[in-house]
Design a protein around this motif. Structure first.
Motif, PDB file in Angstrom:
ATOM      1  N   ASP A   1       0.842  -1.199   0.000  1.00 29.24           N
ATOM      2  CA  ASP A   1       0.000   0.000   0.000  1.00 29.24           C
ATOM      3  C   ASP A   1       0.878   1.250   0.000  1.00 29.24           C
ATOM      4  O   ASP A   1       2.105   1.164   0.165  1.00 29.24           O
ATOM      5  N   ALA A   2       0.270   2.415  -0.104  1.00 30.60           N
ATOM      6  CA  ALA A   2       0.998   3.667  -0.343  1.00 30.60           C
ATOM      7  C   ALA A   2       1.976   4.045   0.758  1.00 30.60           C
ATOM      8  O   ALA A   2       2.965   4.731   0.504  1.00 30.60           O
ATOM      9  N   ALA A   3       1.742   3.605   2.013  1.00 28.46           N
ATOM     10  CA  ALA A   3       2.567   4.056   3.133  1.00 28.46           C
ATOM     11  C   ALA A   3       3.629   3.053   3.565  1.00 28.46           C
ATOM     12  O   ALA A   3       4.292   3.265   4.583  1.00 28.46           O
ATOM     13  N   VAL A   4       3.844   1.995   2.821  1.00 27.57           N
ATOM     14  CA  VAL A   4       4.785   0.958   3.256  1.00 27.57           C
ATOM     15  C   VAL A   4       5.665   0.538   2.089  1.00 27.57           C
ATOM     16  O   VAL A   4       5.254   0.589   0.928  1.00 27.57           O
ATOM     17  N   ALA A   5       6.902   0.110   2.409  1.00 21.03           N
ATOM     18  CA  ALA A   5       7.896  -0.223   1.371  1.00 21.03           C
ATOM     19  C   ALA A   5       8.600  -1.536   1.698  1.00 21.03           C
ATOM     20  O   ALA A   5       9.831  -1.622   1.736  1.00 21.03           O
ATOM     21  N   ILE A   6       7.845  -2.591   1.948  1.00 20.75           N
ATOM     22  CA  ILE A   6       8.416  -3.899   2.284  1.00 20.75           C
ATOM     23  C   ILE A   6       8.956  -4.557   1.016  1.00 20.75           C
ATOM     24  O   ILE A   6       8.375  -4.427  -0.065  1.00 20.75           O
ATOM     25  N   THR A   7      10.076  -5.280   1.157  1.00 21.63           N
ATOM     26  CA  THR A   7      10.642  -6.040   0.041  1.00 21.63           C
ATOM     27  C   THR A   7      10.702  -7.517   0.415  1.00 21.63           C
ATOM     28  O   THR A   7      10.693  -7.866   1.598  1.00 21.63           O
ATOM     29  N   PRO A   8      10.822  -8.405  -0.561  1.00 25.72           N
ATOM     30  CA  PRO A   8      10.946  -9.842  -0.262  1.00 25.72           C
ATOM     31  C   PRO A   8      12.387 -10.293  -0.086  1.00 25.72           C
ATOM     32  O   PRO A   8      12.655 -11.493  -0.047  1.00 25.72           O
ATOM     33  N   TRP A   9      13.334  -9.333   0.044  1.00 30.55           N
ATOM     34  CA  TRP A   9      14.754  -9.704   0.075  1.00 30.55           C
ATOM     35  C   TRP A   9      15.527  -9.086   1.252  1.00 30.55           C
ATOM     36  O   TRP A   9      16.750  -9.190   1.315  1.00 30.55           O
ATOM     37  N   SER A  10      14.900  -8.473   2.213  1.00 33.54           N
ATOM     38  CA  SER A  10      15.622  -7.670   3.200  1.00 33.54           C
ATOM     39  C   SER A  10      16.232  -8.476   4.344  1.00 33.54           C
ATOM     40  O   SER A  10      17.074  -7.961   5.071  1.00 33.54           O
ATOM     41  N   GLN A  11      15.841  -9.732   4.534  1.00 40.32           N
ATOM     42  CA  GLN A  11      16.278 -10.487   5.704  1.00 40.32           C
ATOM     43  C   GLN A  11      17.298 -11.575   5.358  1.00 40.32           C
ATOM     44  O   GLN A  11      17.195 -12.237   4.319  1.00 40.32           O
ATOM     45  N   ALA A  12      18.284 -11.740   6.254  1.00 40.01           N
ATOM     46  CA  ALA A  12      19.254 -12.847   6.221  1.00 40.01           C
ATOM     47  C   ALA A  12      20.143 -12.832   4.983  1.00 40.01           C
ATOM     48  O   ALA A  12      20.655 -13.868   4.572  1.00 40.01           O
ATOM     49  N   ARG A  13      20.350 -11.653   4.404  1.00 43.52           N
ATOM     50  CA  ARG A  13      21.112 -11.554   3.177  1.00 43.52           C
ATOM     51  C   ARG A  13      22.011 -10.322   3.213  1.00 43.52           C
ATOM     52  O   ARG A  13      21.750  -9.376   3.942  1.00 43.52           O
ATOM     53  N   THR A  14      23.086 -10.350   2.404  1.00 41.08           N
ATOM     54  CA  THR A  14      23.961  -9.184   2.341  1.00 41.08           C
ATOM     55  C   THR A  14      23.505  -8.181   1.286  1.00 41.08           C
ATOM     56  O   THR A  14      23.868  -7.012   1.355  1.00 41.08           O
ATOM     57  N   ALA A  15      22.715  -8.603   0.295  1.00 43.85           N
ATOM     58  CA  ALA A  15      22.183  -7.695  -0.717  1.00 43.85           C
ATOM     59  C   ALA A  15      20.795  -7.241  -0.273  1.00 43.85           C
ATOM     60  O   ALA A  15      19.823  -7.985  -0.405  1.00 43.85           O
ATOM     61  N   THR A  16      20.694  -6.008   0.251  1.00 42.74           N
ATOM     62  CA  THR A  16      19.432  -5.540   0.831  1.00 42.74           C
ATOM     63  C   THR A  16      19.124  -4.096   0.438  1.00 42.74           C
ATOM     64  O   THR A  16      19.004  -3.216   1.297  1.00 42.74           O
ATOM     65  N   PRO A  17      18.983  -3.790  -0.858  1.00 41.33           N
ATOM     66  CA  PRO A  17      18.586  -2.429  -1.219  1.00 41.33           C
ATOM     67  C   PRO A  17      17.197  -2.105  -0.687  1.00 41.33           C
ATOM     68  O   PRO A  17      16.369  -2.999  -0.484  1.00 41.33           O
TER      69      PRO A  17
END
Length: 348
Positions: free
Chosen positions: A313-329
């Motif tokens: 939704d408009a107020a959130v910016a969750i990604t499917p790659w942010s956890q347990a990894r070194t590549a986290t843009p």
């Protein structure tokens, strides 16, 4: 020296003569992937990532009195950039076990964190369920330092797990002029779970609470996760989590969803999951889904490919790659973030 560090040092000194003669083993994991990450706005790039890769040492020795002292030292290793994290940055503890269960002191996954395991089909990969359960800085799923944990033995498939973390790493001295009250920075927590694993069923119910003086604010969460093997080939999983936060409304959310894994052959499995995050603030919901295939070349070596997407939704910016990894843009608010990942994991 803080109380948690004193307790850990005392335990280590008491057990040192015994552990010196223990059988010590070396273990680890090299887990790397190549990922095309797209935030739905301006970023779309291929990244190389090291995913919770680690090197560890552990040992134990059974004594004549029936007790077994044990220890573990585990460090994160970055196989993508050739770097290592701080020594003993992952689960590192010393303890003793026996007929009473086990007691350990150090830094380790909380019982609440471990309770997600039945439902996490994409652990340490693009699509890890932590991307949505830890969203908006809710900061559960932690590995707190200065922790004491007690685990019962398993009885008829049931086990009770209790944890208390002093969280004193950043406490100022009581006489520090910059700190009016040392309790304001204490950030202690309690974490507890009951697990059941018997036959085709694996369930975990957990609760975690951080005190009102916590650095990130008072917060608590309840989690229920489960897995059921319908057949030898088909496994169904599910997870529900609800969280409250004193100072961060964006972290107050319910997360729920289902997943399935089907073994096409003894070595190859296809899997998928669908999760919804319903947050209290307006325009802060997210829909998260992942599809993947994994092939085991050996018990120690596996290859996989995943595709994951989060619709925000408009107020959130969750990604499917942010956890347990070194590549986290970072992600982009209100956009659909997606990722395609090809990975290799070698356990040794």
């Amino acid at each position: 020296m803080k109380r948690g560090k004193i307790a850990l040092a005392a335990s280590a000194l008491l057990l040192a003569p015994t552990l010196a003669s223990a059988q010590v083993s070396i273990y680890g994991r090299a887990h790397v992937s190549a990922d095309l990450l797209d935030d739905g706005a301006d970023y779309s790039e291929v990244n190389l990532s090291s995913n919770s890769s680690r090197l560890g040492f552990k040992g134990e020795k059974k004594l004549d009195n029936g007790l077994t002292p044990f220890f573990q030292v585990e460090t994160e290793i970055n196989f993508a950039q050739g770097q290592g994290a701080l020594w003993a940055s992952r689960d590192t503890f010393v303890g003793v076990k026996g007929n009473f269960g086990s007691l350990r002191i150090g830094q380790m996954d909380s019982p609440f964190k471990a309770a997600r395991d039945p439902a996490n089909l994409f652990g340490d990969q693009v699509g890890d369920v932590r991307n949505i359960t830890r969203a908006a800085n809710g900061r559960f799923d932690e590995r707190p330092a200065n922790s004491i944990q007690y685990h019962t033995n398993v009885y008829s498939g049931f086990q009770l797990n209790l944890g208390y973390a002093l969280h004193e790493t950043n406490i100022h001295r009581i006489d520090d002029p910059a700190t009016a009250n040392v309790d304001e920075n204490k950030d202690s927590s309690i974490s507890a779970s009951v697990t059941y694993k018997e036959g085709a069923t694996w369930l975990a119910l957990a609760y975690e609470s951080y005190n009102e003086g916590a650095t990130r604010g008072e917060r608590n969460a309840l989690r229920l996760a489960g897995a059921y093997n319908v057949t030898k080939a088909l496994k169904l999983v599910g997870l529900y989590q609800t969280a409250d936060h004193e100072t961060n409304a964006a972290s107050e959310a319910d997360v729920y969803g289902l997943g399935a894994e089907y073994k096409v052959t003894s070595a190859t499995a296809v899997k998928g999951q669908f999760f919804q995050r319903s947050a209290d603030p307006a325009d802060s919901d997210s829909t998260f889904w992942t599809l993947g295939v994994e092939h085991k070349l050996d018990d120690a070596l596996r290859l996989y490919a995943n595709y994951a997407s989060v619709d925000n939704d408009a107020a959130v910016a969750i990604t499917p790659w942010s956890q347990a990894r070194t590549a986290t843009p970072a992600g982009a608010a209100g956009e659909t973030a997606s990722a395609f990942s090809v990975g290799l994991r070698y356990d040794f």
